[in-house]
Design a protein around this motif. Sequence first.
Motif, mmCIF file in Angstrom:
data_model
loop_
_atom_site.group_PDB
_atom_site.id
_atom_site.type_symbol
_atom_site.label_atom_id
_atom_site.label_comp_id
_atom_site.label_asym_id
_atom_site.label_seq_id
_atom_site.Cartn_x
_atom_site.Cartn_y
_atom_site.Cartn_z
ATOM 1 N N LEU A 128 71.196 38.224 28.665
ATOM 2 C CA LEU A 128 72.541 38.644 29.039
ATOM 3 C C LEU A 128 73.488 37.443 28.967
ATOM 4 C CD1 LEU A 128 70.344 39.976 31.346
ATOM 5 C CD2 LEU A 128 72.338 41.427 31.673
ATOM 6 N N ILE A 175 69.530 46.896 34.576
ATOM 7 C CA ILE A 175 69.387 46.089 33.367
ATOM 8 C C ILE A 175 68.357 46.714 32.432
ATOM 9 C CG2 ILE A 175 68.729 43.798 32.490
ATOM 10 C CD1 ILE A 175 69.652 42.679 35.213
ATOM 11 N N TRP A 207 78.259 41.894 32.164
ATOM 12 C CA TRP A 207 77.386 41.173 31.250
ATOM 13 C C TRP A 207 77.168 41.952 29.953
ATOM 14 C CZ3 TRP A 207 75.124 36.417 32.597
ATOM 15 C CH2 TRP A 207 75.280 36.032 33.933
ATOM 16 N N LEU A 246 74.546 43.011 27.364
ATOM 17 C CA LEU A 246 73.113 43.207 27.498
ATOM 18 C C LEU A 246 72.440 43.195 26.135
ATOM 19 C CD1 LEU A 246 70.552 43.942 29.092
ATOM 20 C CD2 LEU A 246 71.218 46.355 28.883
#
Length: 659
Positions: free
Chosen positions: A193, A139, A202, A204
């Motif tokens: 997200l 992430i 997802w 981001l």
Amino acid sequence: MYLKRLYIRGFRSISELDLEFKPGKNVIIGRNNSGKSNVIQALDIVLGEFAPAYAKSENITEADFHSCRTTEPDGKAVEQVADTIFVWCELWRDAKEDLDWNQINKCFGYSFYGKRGYKAPGVPYRLPIKDLTKEYQNIFSVNEEETQDKVWVDSKLTNQNTFPQQLSDKYQFAYAFLAQNTEQGITKQLRFLYRESDSEDWVLAFRASVRTELLQSAILPSFRDPASQLRLAPWTWFGKLMKHLTKDCDNDKELKAALEQVRSAGDCLFAQVTQKIENNTLSVSFPDTKLSFQFNADTKGDLYKSCVVYVDDGFKSMLMDKGAGIQSATILGLFSYYTKQVNTTGSALLCVEEPELYLHPHARRVISDRLDEFLDNNRNQVIITTHGIEFVRTSDQTFNLILVRKTPGSGTTALTIDASEFLPLLINNNQNELFFADKVILCEGFDEHILRAVADEVFPGELDRKNISIISVEGKDRLVSMCKVLLKLGIECSVFADFDFLLRDKIKVEGFNTKPHPSAEHLPKEFFAQPHVGGPDGGKLLSRITTLRDRLRNEIAKGFYEGKKSSEFKDADIAPLLKDLRQKGVGLLDGELEDLFKNKSWVGAGRKFGLQHVYELRELLSAGKKVQDLLEIVSIQDFLAPILGSKADSSITHELKNS
């Protein structure tokens, strides 16, 4: 909208913890220092009112990084400290729930990651996360400042990337927080997200400007501080509430007149000091500058910032000067009003640490009821940590129950409990104590008071020191079912009962005048596999019980179905088995509890030890009598000694042997 998942890694006592919450009421229980507060603190970092990634904030310090002590092969103890803290808060939105666009469109924009070569320009890249526990660092692998592949989202745009166009068809959102302890200091990042409900991938966003607008939260720590929980800032729920309540103040003639009168009085009161400062300081450097002291705000927009909450409970004073109980009740009431009258479109999350603090039992039950009312048919969500049995209620079997423990080497761990499965077995609030125990002794009924009296006299203080509860289950029929509950909870348990718990069957057998009930043979195999009972050899102990019962049933059927004392049988295996069982957590007496009393005219043959005898026993003990003066307690002591793991009081043991 509600908090669905909270994943924490490397924070305080938590090495790794993955919790699932439900809409409505969620109760986190566990003994002191198990890590309950750390769960709420991690939640507060991400969903609280303060900006999680603000560099100057001290929401993360070096002491917050998880540490554990390990032993190397040479026996040397080494402390290992994590260098990363990760917190994931995942929010789910109901299919019929609308978002509060009025508030969302006021937010500052954010940019999402639009990876070059992915589908079409301006289309968000979908970050695949199949296993968050292993892929959470992905992430943060893309830096907003370093990438050219980003697309701006803002309410002021006219293309496809406005807030409604990006978020209106999304029902799963998440905030990912990362703190790292580096040589340059602690760095913090927060990402936003969101995804379609049927996707693992997802979108981001590099910033989380849309945060409290999705789920308004109020997080109350165990030690309430109105100055912190009731901050009058434009972005806090209390600030929004007071701004809403004062929005029409300009139209109130009486209020305007009163405020003007207060200003005039202030001008007169501070005239001397303002004149001296203006003449000696301001007029020299800043000509035509005026100074004034005021008791209230001068503009409509700032009026709400001067509001102070007072409470009159016989003495009128500011809320911060009142007791913690009044503070808690007031804050809960204000937030509940805000969610029902002001924040009417979105959902709200209320987290309360130990709501029972400083409250007497009746007030605790009232606060528990108010929390239930706040749920508003599960439109809102409540998460509480508690030691109070009033908040683990048998009347509500739908809430989510989470048992938190701290284990050596692993730190804080958690077990989610199906309340609908467990709570119907708890027929009174005193039984809820088992959720906070490390060990539990189950008994039939009023023998609970005898066990406590013997433990307090022979092993003084050991029950509480070792966090051991004695729970009455109100009859033999419930011993087995409650034992299963404890084993599912991972709580070590033992059983204390009359001799006939070795006898009988679960079904009625014609021809015998007796009531059927479960026996020691019906205790689950997991019970006998407990380390203190039999461990790997627990099956052998169960086999001995089964073999003896089969023999008694076949050879002495009347005694098996109607007998109450071991002396009624001449089987040589009974006495050795009873002795072994007492040493291994199955405290079976030689007869009935009443047979232990020395004064048969008080409690003896044909009389049952009841509530009146409990009162009389307490009076005798308070008057200086000892339990051993009233009962033959050797068999009870033999049962308790291995459980309490402590030597009996030497003087009492000597007296018992001599007697």
